[in-house]
Design a protein around this motif. Structure first.
Motif, PDB file in Angstrom:
ATOM      1  N   GLY A 141       0.908  -1.179   0.073  1.00 43.81           N
ATOM      2  CA  GLY A 141      -0.092  -0.078  -0.066  1.00 43.81           C
ATOM      3  C   GLY A 141       0.727   1.275   0.076  1.00 43.81           C
ATOM      4  N   ALA A 142       0.245   2.180   0.210  1.00 43.97           N
ATOM      5  CA  ALA A 142       0.826   3.822   0.023  1.00 43.97           C
ATOM      6  C   ALA A 142       0.971   4.227   1.547  1.00 43.97           C
ATOM      7  N   SER A 143       0.484   3.795   2.514  1.00 45.75           N
ATOM      8  CA  SER A 143       0.542   4.473   4.107  1.00 45.75           C
ATOM      9  C   SER A 143       1.946   4.292   4.479  1.00 45.75           C
ATOM     10  N   PHE A 144       2.476   5.478   4.575  1.00 46.23           N
ATOM     11  CA  PHE A 144       4.123   5.831   5.335  1.00 46.23           C
ATOM     12  C   PHE A 144       4.008   5.241   6.566  1.00 46.23           C
ATOM     13  N   ILE A 145       2.959   5.201   7.305  1.00 46.50           N
ATOM     14  CA  ILE A 145       3.159   4.791   8.733  1.00 46.50           C
ATOM     15  C   ILE A 145       3.243   3.103   8.978  1.00 46.50           C
ATOM     16  N   ILE A 146       2.579   2.538   8.016  1.00 46.25           N
ATOM     17  CA  ILE A 146       2.768   1.099   7.749  1.00 46.25           C
ATOM     18  C   ILE A 146       4.030   0.541   7.314  1.00 46.25           C
ATOM     19  N   LYS A 147       4.581   1.119   6.558  1.00 46.53           N
ATOM     20  CA  LYS A 147       5.732   1.029   5.633  1.00 46.53           C
ATOM     21  C   LYS A 147       7.097   1.177   6.936  1.00 46.53           C
ATOM     22  N   ARG A 148       6.962   2.140   7.635  1.00 50.62           N
ATOM     23  CA  ARG A 148       7.709   2.819   8.749  1.00 50.62           C
ATOM     24  C   ARG A 148       7.806   1.288   9.671  1.00 50.62           C
ATOM     25  N   LEU A 149       6.562   0.894   9.866  1.00 48.38           N
ATOM     26  CA  LEU A 149       6.373  -0.212  10.959  1.00 48.38           C
ATOM     27  C   LEU A 149       6.787  -1.254  10.390  1.00 48.38           C
ATOM     28  N   ARG A 150       6.534  -1.550   9.262  1.00 50.54           N
ATOM     29  CA  ARG A 150       7.177  -2.877   8.580  1.00 50.54           C
ATOM     30  C   ARG A 150       8.913  -2.906   8.635  1.00 50.54           C
ATOM     31  N   ARG A 151       9.357  -1.761   8.469  1.00 56.02           N
ATOM     32  CA  ARG A 151      10.811  -1.585   8.616  1.00 56.02           C
ATOM     33  C   ARG A 151      11.238  -1.958  10.096  1.00 56.02           C
ATOM     34  N   GLN A 152      10.450  -1.478  11.045  1.00 57.72           N
ATOM     35  CA  GLN A 152      10.823  -1.521  12.230  1.00 57.72           C
ATOM     36  C   GLN A 152      10.634  -3.100  12.701  1.00 57.72           C
ATOM     37  N   GLN A 153       9.503  -3.800  12.189  1.00 53.92           N
ATOM     38  CA  GLN A 153       9.352  -5.322  12.339  1.00 53.92           C
ATOM     39  C   GLN A 153      10.547  -6.010  11.927  1.00 53.92           C
ATOM     40  N   ILE A 154      10.991  -5.595  10.844  1.00 49.99           N
ATOM     41  CA  ILE A 154      12.036  -6.215   9.769  1.00 49.99           C
ATOM     42  C   ILE A 154      13.420  -6.044  10.802  1.00 49.99           C
ATOM     43  N   PHE A 155      13.448  -4.933  11.124  1.00 44.86           N
ATOM     44  CA  PHE A 155      14.728  -4.546  12.250  1.00 44.86           C
ATOM     45  C   PHE A 155      14.741  -5.601  13.229  1.00 44.86           C
TER      46      PHE A 155
END
Length: 104
Positions: free
Chosen positions: A44-58
């Motif tokens: 999707g296009a949500s910046f917040i979810i993309k940021r949360l996914r990066r945190q999850q991967i980290f």
């Protein structure tokens, strides 16, 4: 699910200093991290979810790094890395579904 169980068993057994516990933990961490990275895609296009996914991967990478620390360090330095990873994984586990609901 099997990765999470192995991860938990390996972490508990590491406190007893059993010699195979780092192997169990690391296999579980790699399995868990693989599912976090590959299994949960977001296009999707949500910046917040993309940021949360990066945190999850980290957080998943930090779990694997904690396994490496189990092999290399003589004391319990791995616990600090495991704690950081657990906080990130727990935070994202609650926030991502909330943001997905908002997006709908």
């Amino acid at each position: 699910m099997a990765g999470a169980i192995l991860l938990l068993i390996g972490a508990v057994l590491q406190m007893t200093r059993w010699e195979f516990s780092p192997y169990i933990y690391t296999v579980g961490a790699v399995m868990f991290g693989y599912v976090q990275v590959v299994g949960n895609r977001y296009d999707g296009a949500s910046f917040i979810i993309k940021r949360l996914r990066r945190q999850q991967i980290f957080g998943a990478i930090a779990l694997v790094f904690a396994g490496v620390l189990m092999f290399t360090m003589q004391r319990n330095e791995w616990v600090v890395c495991l704690t950081i990873a657990a906080v990130l994984e727990l935070y994202t586990a609650f926030r991502i579904p909330q943001e997905l609901e908002k997006e709908k």
